[in-house]
Design an enzyme around this catalytic site. Structure first.
Site, mmCIF file in Angstrom:
data_model
loop_
_atom_site.group_PDB
_atom_site.id
_atom_site.type_symbol
_atom_site.label_atom_id
_atom_site.label_comp_id
_atom_site.label_asym_id
_atom_site.label_seq_id
_atom_site.Cartn_x
_atom_site.Cartn_y
_atom_site.Cartn_z
ATOM 1 N N ASP A 91 25.634 -16.048 -2.784
ATOM 2 C CA ASP A 91 25.697 -15.237 -1.637
ATOM 3 C C ASP A 91 24.240 -14.831 -0.956
ATOM 4 O O ASP A 91 23.391 -14.173 -1.689
ATOM 5 C CB ASP A 91 26.694 -14.221 -1.753
ATOM 6 C CG ASP A 91 27.714 -14.514 -2.228
ATOM 7 O OD1 ASP A 91 28.438 -15.635 -1.936
ATOM 8 O OD2 ASP A 91 28.444 -13.655 -3.145
ATOM 9 N N ASP A 98 30.539 -19.138 -10.346
ATOM 10 C CA ASP A 98 30.976 -20.363 -10.124
ATOM 11 C C ASP A 98 29.583 -21.253 -9.454
ATOM 12 O O ASP A 98 29.827 -22.589 -9.158
ATOM 13 C CB ASP A 98 31.915 -20.651 -8.795
ATOM 14 C CG ASP A 98 31.491 -20.165 -7.578
ATOM 15 O OD1 ASP A 98 30.364 -19.612 -7.554
ATOM 16 O OD2 ASP A 98 32.268 -20.231 -6.468
ATOM 17 N N ASN A 131 26.705 -16.132 -8.200
ATOM 18 C CA ASN A 131 28.546 -16.033 -8.313
ATOM 19 C C ASN A 131 28.435 -16.737 -9.541
ATOM 20 O O ASN A 131 27.881 -17.709 -10.194
ATOM 21 C CB ASN A 131 29.264 -16.577 -7.391
ATOM 22 C CG ASN A 131 29.003 -15.653 -6.119
ATOM 23 O OD1 ASN A 131 29.053 -14.369 -6.116
ATOM 24 N ND2 ASN A 131 28.600 -16.549 -5.074
ATOM 25 N N ASN A 159 28.200 -17.426 1.521
ATOM 26 C CA ASN A 159 28.605 -18.070 0.358
ATOM 27 C C ASN A 159 28.038 -19.532 0.486
ATOM 28 O O ASN A 159 28.331 -20.251 1.648
ATOM 29 C CB ASN A 159 29.845 -18.026 -0.249
ATOM 30 C CG ASN A 159 29.841 -18.824 -1.443
ATOM 31 O OD1 ASN A 159 30.307 -20.061 -1.600
ATOM 32 N ND2 ASN A 159 29.852 -18.055 -2.395
ATOM 33 N N GLU A 189 27.777 -5.208 1.196
ATOM 34 C CA GLU A 189 27.632 -6.398 0.680
ATOM 35 C C GLU A 189 26.198 -6.413 0.625
ATOM 36 O O GLU A 189 25.895 -7.101 -0.591
ATOM 37 C CB GLU A 189 27.988 -7.385 1.843
ATOM 38 C CG GLU A 189 29.461 -7.713 2.008
ATOM 39 C CD GLU A 189 30.131 -8.451 0.774
ATOM 40 O OE1 GLU A 189 29.408 -8.917 -0.078
ATOM 41 O OE2 GLU A 189 31.457 -8.434 0.704
ATOM 42 N N SER A 211 27.695 -20.887 -7.091
ATOM 43 C CA SER A 211 27.348 -20.542 -5.712
ATOM 44 C C SER A 211 26.588 -19.304 -5.614
ATOM 45 O O SER A 211 26.520 -18.540 -6.616
ATOM 46 C CB SER A 211 28.705 -20.410 -4.862
ATOM 47 O OG SER A 211 29.720 -19.286 -5.323
#
Ligand code: NAG
Length: 145
Positions: free
Chosen positions: A68, A64, A62, A75, A51, A66
Site C-alpha cells: 500500500d 499477499d 501486506n 494497493n 491510513e 501487495s
C-alpha cells in the site's frame, strides 16, 4: 553529522511530506474532494489520517505480497505498478508516483478507486475508524465551512 547527512539524503530520495491536518484538508478541497462521489471532506481527512497519518511517503506491505502506497495507502495489486507483483494497474501509474509530495497523482487515483462498487469502504481504515462516526473533528478549526 554523518547520520544527519544520511537522513537528509533519505528525505530527498523519498520526496515525501507529512501534511498538517488543515493544510491537507485545504489541499484536498482545492482538488475537488469535498463531496466527491458524495463523500465529505471530513471523511476523506479521517480516512487518510488512519491510513497514513497524512504521510505521502507511507509504505506498508501486506501478507499477499501487495503493498500500500502513499497518503491514501493505495494497493499495488489493483491500482498501481510496483514491478514486484502482477497488477491490474487500474490507475495506470507507477506506485512510486503515489509517494510524491506532489499529491495530484495520488488524489487522481483515489478518485478512481472510490468509483468501484465498494466505494470508500475499499479503505479498511475508513471502515474501522470513520464509518458511522462523527468525523467533523477532522476538519474542525480549519476555516473551511
Ligand atoms: C509495470 O512496469 C514495468 C516496468 O516499467 C513494465 O515492464 C510492466 O509491463 C508494467 N506492468 C503493468 C501491468 O503495467
Amino acid at each position: 553529522m554523518k547520520s544527519l547527512a544520511f537522513l537528509l539524503l533519505v528525505a530527498v530520495l523519498v520526496d515525501g511530506i507529512v501534511f498538517e491536518r488543515c493544510q491537507w484538508a485545504r489541499t484536498m478541497k482545492n482538488y475537488g474532494m469535498d463531496g466527491y462521489h458524495g463523500i465529505s471532506l471530513a471523511n476523506w481527512v479521517c480516512l487518510t489520517y488512519w491510513e497514513s497519518s497524512f504521510n505521502t511517503a507511507a509504505i506498508n506491505h501486506n501478507r499477499d505480497k501487495s503493498t500500500d502506497f502513499g497518503i491514501f495507502q493505495i494497493n499495488s495489486h489493483w491500482w498501481c505498478n510496483d514491478t514486484q507483483i502482477r497488477t491490474a494497474n487500474g490507475c495506470h501509474i507507477m506506485c512510486s508516483q503515489l509517494l510524491s509530495d506532489d499529491v495530484s497523482a495520488a488524489i487522481k487515483c483515489a478518485k478512481r478507486v472510490v468509483l468501484d462498487p465498494q466505494g470508500i469502504a475499499a479503505w479498511v481504515g475508513w471502515q474501522v475508524h470513520c464509518k458511522n462516526q462523527d468525523v467533523s473533528k477532522y476538519v474542525a478549526g480549519c476555516g473551511l465551512d
